[in-house]
Scaffold this motif. Structure first.
Motif, mmCIF file in Angstrom:
data_model
loop_
_atom_site.group_PDB
_atom_site.id
_atom_site.type_symbol
_atom_site.label_atom_id
_atom_site.label_comp_id
_atom_site.label_asym_id
_atom_site.label_seq_id
_atom_site.Cartn_x
_atom_site.Cartn_y
_atom_site.Cartn_z
ATOM 1 N N LEU A 177 6.977 2.211 7.641
ATOM 2 C CA LEU A 177 7.232 3.172 8.479
ATOM 3 C C LEU A 177 8.084 2.556 9.897
ATOM 4 O O LEU A 177 8.830 2.968 10.604
ATOM 5 N N VAL A 178 7.866 1.058 10.067
ATOM 6 C CA VAL A 178 8.273 0.133 11.070
ATOM 7 C C VAL A 178 9.643 -0.484 10.465
ATOM 8 O O VAL A 178 10.249 -1.294 11.223
ATOM 9 N N GLY A 179 9.853 -0.163 9.214
ATOM 10 C CA GLY A 179 11.122 -1.046 8.747
ATOM 11 C C GLY A 179 10.677 -2.425 8.304
ATOM 12 O O GLY A 179 11.599 -3.220 8.020
ATOM 13 N N MET A 180 9.415 -2.859 8.182
ATOM 14 C CA MET A 180 9.075 -4.210 7.980
ATOM 15 C C MET A 180 9.279 -4.425 6.435
ATOM 16 O O MET A 180 9.359 -5.514 5.880
ATOM 17 N N SER A 181 9.011 -3.167 5.678
ATOM 18 C CA SER A 181 9.005 -3.330 4.116
ATOM 19 C C SER A 181 9.888 -2.202 3.668
ATOM 20 O O SER A 181 10.102 -1.096 4.332
ATOM 21 N N GLY A 182 9.979 -2.213 2.394
ATOM 22 C CA GLY A 182 10.809 -1.007 1.682
ATOM 23 C C GLY A 182 10.061 -0.263 0.520
ATOM 24 O O GLY A 182 8.762 -0.285 0.623
ATOM 25 N N TRP A 183 10.688 0.338 -0.145
ATOM 26 C CA TRP A 183 10.050 1.282 -1.069
ATOM 27 C C TRP A 183 9.260 0.901 -2.212
ATOM 28 O O TRP A 183 8.122 1.004 -2.624
ATOM 29 N N ILE A 184 9.509 -0.791 -2.423
ATOM 30 C CA ILE A 184 8.720 -1.489 -3.283
ATOM 31 C C ILE A 184 7.203 -1.684 -3.066
ATOM 32 O O ILE A 184 6.060 -1.205 -3.547
ATOM 33 N N TYR A 185 7.044 -1.887 -1.688
ATOM 34 C CA TYR A 185 5.898 -1.999 -0.914
ATOM 35 C C TYR A 185 5.186 -0.491 -0.723
ATOM 36 O O TYR A 185 4.101 -0.458 -1.045
ATOM 37 N N LEU A 186 5.947 0.568 -0.641
ATOM 38 C CA LEU A 186 5.202 1.746 -0.147
ATOM 39 C C LEU A 186 4.860 2.184 -1.649
ATOM 40 O O LEU A 186 3.610 2.666 -1.528
ATOM 41 N N LEU A 187 5.394 2.110 -2.624
ATOM 42 C CA LEU A 187 4.898 2.510 -3.833
ATOM 43 C C LEU A 187 3.708 1.629 -4.222
ATOM 44 O O LEU A 187 2.526 2.263 -4.626
ATOM 45 N N GLY A 188 3.688 0.446 -4.234
ATOM 46 C CA GLY A 188 2.583 -0.364 -4.579
ATOM 47 C C GLY A 188 1.397 0.018 -3.639
ATOM 48 O O GLY A 188 0.284 0.051 -4.050
ATOM 49 N N LEU A 220 -7.547 2.596 6.190
ATOM 50 C CA LEU A 220 -6.751 1.494 5.288
ATOM 51 C C LEU A 220 -5.470 2.075 4.667
ATOM 52 O O LEU A 220 -4.320 1.402 5.035
ATOM 53 N N PHE A 221 -5.661 3.216 4.182
ATOM 54 C CA PHE A 221 -4.302 3.907 3.625
ATOM 55 C C PHE A 221 -3.512 4.060 4.633
ATOM 56 O O PHE A 221 -1.999 3.689 4.365
ATOM 57 N N VAL A 222 -3.785 4.516 5.948
ATOM 58 C CA VAL A 222 -2.718 4.941 6.946
ATOM 59 C C VAL A 222 -2.202 3.734 7.597
ATOM 60 O O VAL A 222 -0.951 3.437 7.558
ATOM 61 N N VAL A 223 -3.206 2.700 7.690
ATOM 62 C CA VAL A 223 -2.663 1.060 8.170
ATOM 63 C C VAL A 223 -1.647 0.767 7.220
ATOM 64 O O VAL A 223 -0.506 0.144 7.787
ATOM 65 N N CYS A 224 -1.800 0.787 6.211
ATOM 66 C CA CYS A 224 -1.004 0.248 5.054
ATOM 67 C C CYS A 224 0.294 0.712 4.816
ATOM 68 O O CYS A 224 1.375 0.137 4.370
ATOM 69 N N LEU A 225 0.432 1.933 5.591
ATOM 70 C CA LEU A 225 1.946 2.577 5.369
ATOM 71 C C LEU A 225 2.759 2.187 6.699
ATOM 72 O O LEU A 225 3.724 2.174 6.732
ATOM 73 N N ILE A 226 2.006 1.533 7.565
ATOM 74 C CA ILE A 226 2.909 1.091 8.818
ATOM 75 C C ILE A 226 3.983 0.271 8.771
ATOM 76 O O ILE A 226 5.136 0.291 9.114
ATOM 77 N N PRO A 227 3.712 -0.759 7.913
ATOM 78 C CA PRO A 227 4.722 -1.610 7.512
ATOM 79 C C PRO A 227 6.162 -1.102 6.940
ATOM 80 O O PRO A 227 7.248 -1.499 7.270
ATOM 81 N N VAL A 283 -0.495 3.332 -4.337
ATOM 82 C CA VAL A 283 -1.088 3.239 -5.593
ATOM 83 C C VAL A 283 -2.533 2.403 -5.403
ATOM 84 O O VAL A 283 -3.474 2.883 -5.932
ATOM 85 N N LEU A 284 -2.117 1.173 -4.834
ATOM 86 C CA LEU A 284 -3.583 0.343 -4.642
ATOM 87 C C LEU A 284 -4.618 1.196 -3.758
ATOM 88 O O LEU A 284 -5.797 1.070 -4.004
ATOM 89 N N ASN A 285 -4.111 1.813 -2.709
ATOM 90 C CA ASN A 285 -5.067 2.299 -1.564
ATOM 91 C C ASN A 285 -5.613 3.644 -2.205
ATOM 92 O O ASN A 285 -6.626 4.017 -2.075
ATOM 93 N N ALA A 286 -4.773 4.212 -3.192
ATOM 94 C CA ALA A 286 -5.341 5.475 -3.963
ATOM 95 C C ALA A 286 -6.560 5.349 -4.916
ATOM 96 O O ALA A 286 -7.385 5.630 -4.829
ATOM 97 N N ILE A 287 -6.201 4.065 -5.623
ATOM 98 C CA ILE A 287 -7.374 3.373 -6.286
ATOM 99 C C ILE A 287 -8.720 3.188 -5.677
ATOM 100 O O ILE A 287 -9.840 3.437 -5.965
ATOM 101 N N PHE A 288 -8.399 2.376 -4.525
ATOM 102 C CA PHE A 288 -9.401 2.006 -3.518
ATOM 103 C C PHE A 288 -10.338 3.205 -3.085
ATOM 104 O O PHE A 288 -11.549 3.381 -3.086
ATOM 105 N N PHE A 289 -9.414 4.287 -2.815
ATOM 106 C CA PHE A 289 -9.984 5.556 -2.161
ATOM 107 C C PHE A 289 -11.037 6.122 -3.466
ATOM 108 O O PHE A 289 -12.058 6.777 -3.163
#
Length: 301
Positions: A240-251, A231-238, A254-260
């Motif tokens: 990486l493909v330019g669908m979202s920016g640094w706000i999403y990357l940071l959020g 899930l951590f990897v999949v959530c990085l794809i938006p 953090v969320l996936n690190a806590i889930f892990f």
């Protein structure tokens, strides 16, 4: 099991409160699904969502999702009567009759489908209906009772709301919308298996082959941990493909690190509360993840 089920024969009450009908729609689950649909709508266009599409799309998706939840209650009422978590639901304890529940679910489904078809577009209407069939028929009636991978396969039906939101706005299936579906699809197994660990004895009692029942709790914990990495990897794809920016990357990071971290504790240092803590955080994870997507989208645009 048949004997056990047969012993569960509730007395049907005559007066039915609207709260009973509301309960069988699983409102908290539907609210989360509608939120992901709203994010799908928002990400599909650069500006504001026109209310002429927003209102019927949200209502239609919500009504069909509620119908799907009600059908799930109808189909599962016998096993619900045996399980501690669900025995007090309106159908197994007799607060709603089977015929009234069926009529209620049918009216929700019909109204939602017509609303989407007439006021949004046929593609969204048919896709939403397919989600209802996937969850209520394919998952609830067959997969749930047939394979320990039930939630993995059946999770696709519950993952499509972001796509529905996207098609409501654009009338097309876009790769970015499918990426949102992939996020929810990957999130579903660790989310549900954490609950299944906590309720393993209930599922074993009614012969539902959830993964902790068929393969054991330790194996399920390993699968949850591996899925949180995926899930951590999949959530990085938006990002990486330019669908979202640094706000999403940071959020998302953090969320996936806590889930892990929750999954790690569940696997290697669990106590009696860890499985439910993991389950509860997974709901927060998905809700906040999609809200961060929303904030990121409007902050950038």
């Amino acid at each position: 099991m048949a004997k056990s089920y047969a012993s569960q024969t509730p007395m049907i009450t005559t007066g039915v409160s609207w709260r009973e009908y509301y309960e069988i729609t699983k409102p908290k689950v539907v609210a989360l699904l509608v939120l992901t649909a709203l994010v799908g709508m928002s990400l599909s266009v650069p500006g504001a969502i026109p209310w002429q599409v927003l209102i019927p799309a949200m209502l239609g998706i919500g009504l069909l999702s509620s119908a799907s939840a009600a059908i799930n209650h109808i189909v599962d009422q016998r096993i619900d009567a045996v399980m501690a978590r669900t025995h007090n639901r309106p159908l197994p304890n007799g607060r709603i009759s089977n015929s009234k529940a069926i009529a209620f679910a049918a009216s929700l489904a019909f109204t939602g489908f017509v609303m989407l078809y007439a006021l949004v577009n046929p593609l969204t209407a048919w896709l939403t209906l397919s989600g209802l069939v996937g969850y209520s028929v394919i998952y609830t009636m067959y997969l749930k009772r047939a394979t320990p991978q039930n939630i993995t396969i059946g999770g696709l039906a519950g993952a499509i709301p972001p796509l529905l939101g996207w098609t409501a706005m654009t009338n097309e299936i876009h790769p970015h919308a499918l990426l949102l579906v992939l996020i929810v699809f990957t999130w579903t197994p660790p989310h549900f298996w954490a609950l299944a660990i906590h309720r393993r004895d209930d599922y074993a009692k009614v012969n539902i082959p959830m993964l902790p029942v068929t393969h054991g709790i330790e194996f399920t914990k390993t699968q949850i941990l591996l899925y949180t990495i995926l899930l951590f990897v999949v959530c990085l794809i938006p990002y990486l493909v330019g669908m979202s920016g640094w706000i999403y990357l940071l959020g998302a990071s953090v969320l996936n690190a806590i889930f892990f971290a929750y999954a790690w504790k569940l696997k290697f240092n669990a106590d009696s509360k860890t499985a439910m803590q993991t389950f509860r955080f997974s709901i927060i994870h998905l809700m906040v993840l999609f809200l961060v997507l929303l904030v990121d989208h409007y902050a950038i645009n």
